[in-house]
Design a protein around this motif. Structure first.
Motif, short mmCIF file in Angstrom:
data_model
loop_
_atom_site.label_atom_id
_atom_site.label_comp_id
_atom_site.label_asym_id
_atom_site.label_seq_id
_atom_site.Cartn_x
_atom_site.Cartn_y
_atom_site.Cartn_z
N PHE A 117 50.02 -60.45 47.04
CA PHE A 117 50.05 -61.89 47.19
C PHE A 117 51.15 -62.48 46.30
O PHE A 117 51.27 -62.10 45.14
CB PHE A 117 48.70 -62.51 46.83
N ARG A 129 51.72 -67.84 48.31
CA ARG A 129 50.55 -67.08 48.73
C ARG A 129 50.84 -66.22 49.96
O ARG A 129 49.93 -65.81 50.68
CB ARG A 129 49.35 -68.01 49.03
N GLN A 131 51.55 -62.91 51.97
CA GLN A 131 50.96 -61.59 51.80
C GLN A 131 51.99 -60.53 52.16
O GLN A 131 52.48 -60.45 53.30
CB GLN A 131 49.75 -61.44 52.70
#
Length: 602
Positions: A117, A129, A131
């Motif tokens: 993250f 944020r 991924q």
């Protein structure tokens, strides 16, 4: 119709031209071939070394670019506390500083935790944020301290690549990453452009483009990688290379040597277009990327091909100049040879005439004796008529029958003198070189009749053995008379001290007409037999022979297409053999039998 002489002079002119052209062009061709090969080799090496050096320097420049960007991120990770890197505002300040320093090469900055993250982000995209746990670059960054990823689209949908540094803090792993501007990197790679077709691009180990070539050359990067790794099949790779080992019979390519500058190279032919390229390559990122530089051979060696074309043009002009000069010179030389040959023919005719005069001189004694007898008879008969006329003046009766007898005798002896002088004048007239069909036996009889008185005077018996039905012979009658007279006079000279026999024989054997003139004279020593046909060679006393007689005979017979030879033995005699080709198939009318003339005949 082209004559034999014209064919000879045409062939001679061609041979002279060939010799001149060969002698003139062979050194020129050899020199140009050697110089051309040396220049070709040196120029190719110069171009290859120059391009190899450029590729090597450009590779170092690209590696320095990547190393520098990785070093900036590594330095940032080392000097900034983790708390600062987790602050988005601080990240914005750091990104602004990097962009100002590196002119926008750094697109964004981000801090990613060990789960993938992105906990802090600064940049133009909304990637907070985000991924990255499944991204290959992230997994690689977790495994090793420093990472430069391949170019990929990622979440933003645009080509880019990542430089990343692994950070260890409080037992946890973090990754500090930055996106490098793909356009700037692509422009850096494309800076290596030479000529019209030269271009550079980067591919990864799987053969995927890491930069965008400015023009697709139609070359499959995976095919290039197979060549680099020695895996290329025989039908794909062109072996017409310098600096590359020859392909083995099994189709495997041996290891390519590396240039002194570190960049390897080879020649490659695109199978679909048959375009030939000069390909240089150098590894990047520790062998994970490859920088390829391609340039078409015609473009890379443009100046070489231009110089070669110019050389061929100069060679063609030189060859044309030599050919024109050879043509003019050979024509001039042949014209001079024709003139010399004509002068030689005229001189030969003069020599033959001089020989005839010399022969006439040798006949003079016999002819004088031949004419002296009828003249003496005519003088005697004239005196007898004068006595008869004196008796008539004294009143005696004139014996008319006696006067008639005397006048008839004078007329007979005068005709005899006329015949002798006619023969002499006929032989002494200027030689007619015109070739015609001649009855050889008839010609021999005429010559024998001319020399019969000298033979009687020398005590020599002349015997003729003339074969009936001989083919006619193409010859100049007067020249053949000269040959026979020279041989007969030489034979009479050889037998004038003790007399002897002279046999003249004609026959037809092996498709040739043969004349033998054999005497029983002193003979010719073997030591000088090979020289008797040489001009001015004679065994006669000074003032008696010119040494031209047999030389003239040899020249005349050879000109007629025949041959002449001699056999002799000292104390036995000498025989000359004349071989003549037959004429047009005409056969002589059989003559009356042979005749024998001796010194007793008068």
């Amino acid at each position: 119709m082209i004559t034999a002489d014209e064919r000879y002079y045409t062939s001679l002119r061609r041979n002279i031209m060939a010799i001149i052209i060969t002698v003139a062009l062979m050194p020129l061709l050899a020199m140009m071939a050697i110089a051309g090969y040396q220049f070709h080799t040196a120029y190719r090496h110069k171009v290859v070394d120059h391009l190899a050096a450029l590729v090597d320097r450009h590779t170092m420049h690209i590696d320095s670019f990547l190393s520098e960007k990785l070093a900036d991120i590594s330095t940032l990770a080392a000097i900034k506390p983790l708390e600062k890197l987790q602050d988005p505002a601080e990240m914005e300040k750091i990104l602004a500083m990097f962009q100002e320093k590196h002119r926008g090469v750094f697109v964004d900055l981000g801090l990613v935790d060990e789960r993938g993250f992105q906990v802090a982000y600064a940049g133009p995209f909304r990637l907070t944020r985000a991924q990255y746990g499944d991204a290959s670059w992230f997994q690689e960054s977790i495994r090793q301290p420093f990472t430069v990823s391949d170019v990929f689209l990622g979440l933003r949908g645009l080509p880019h690549f990542i430089v990343a540094v692994r950070i260890e803090s409080d037992g946890r792993l973090w990754v500090l990453r930055s996106t490098i501007d793909f356009v700037a990197f692509n422009r850096l790679v494309e800076d290596l452009r030479i000529g019209k077709t030269g271009q550079a691009f980067v591919v990864n180990a799987e053969g995927q483009f890491q930069t965008q070539p400015h023009a697709r050359p139609g070359v499959d990067p995976q095919a290039l990688l197979r060549i680099v790794r020695g895996e290329t099949p025989k039908e794909i790779y062109s072996t017409a290379v310098e600096g590359l080992e020859i392909m083995g019979s099994s189709g495997n390519i041996y290891k390519m040597p590396t240039s002194p500058h570190g960049a390897s190279w080879f020649e490659y032919t695109v199978p679909e277009t048959q375009r030939r390229y000069l390909v240089f390559y150098q590894s990047l990122k520790g062998g994970r990327w490859y920088l390829f530089y391609l340039q078409e051979l015609e473009d890379a060696f443009h100046d070489l091909y231009k110089a070669r074309t110019l050389t061929l043009v100069v060679l063609a002009l030189s060859a044309l100049s030599v050919a024109v000069t050879a043509w003019a010179l050979s024509r001039r030389v042949v014209q001079r040879i024709i003139q010399v040959d004509r002068e030689k023919e005229m001189m030969n005719e003069q020599v033959i005439e001089a020989g005839k005069l010399a022969s006439i001189g040798e006949l003079a004694a016999g002819i004088a004796h031949e004419i002296n007898n009828p003249v003496a008879i005519m003088v005697e008969e004239a005196g007898w008529i004068q006595d008869l006329l004196e008796d008539l003046e004294r009143g005696d009766a004139l014996d008319v029958e006696e006067v008639r007898r005397s006048l008839q005798q004078i007329r007979t002896q005068g005709a005899r003198c006329k015949e002798i002088t006619h023969k002499l004048l006929s032989f002494a007239r200027r030689t007619d070189p015109t070739v015609q069909q001649v009855q050889l036996n008839k010609l021999i009889r005429e010559v024998v009749a001319l020399v019969e008185q000298r033979a009687r005077y020398a005590g020599v018996t002349i015997r003729t053995h003339l074969t009936d039905g001989l083919p006619w012979v193409a010859m100049s009658p007067s020249e053949m008379q000269q040959v026979l007279l020279n041989l007969i006079n030489n034979a009479l000279d050889a037998m004038e001290k003790s007399g002897g026999t002279l046999d003249i024989t004609t026959r037809y054997e092996d498709g040739r007409v043969i004349v033998d003139v054999a005497d029983t004279g002193e003979g010719i020593p073997q030591a000088i037999l090979q020289r008797i046909f040489d001009p001015f060679f004679t065994t006669k006393p000074v003032g008696k022979g010119t040494g031209l007689g047999l030389s003239i005979c040899y020249g005349i017979i050879r000109k007629l297409g025949g041959d002449i030879s001699v056999n002799s033995a000292v104390g036995v005699g000498t025989t000359f053999h004349i071989y003549l080709p037959p004429g047009d198939g005409v056969v002589e009318t059989p003559p009356a039998g042979s005749q024998t003339l001796s010194k007793e005949d008068s």
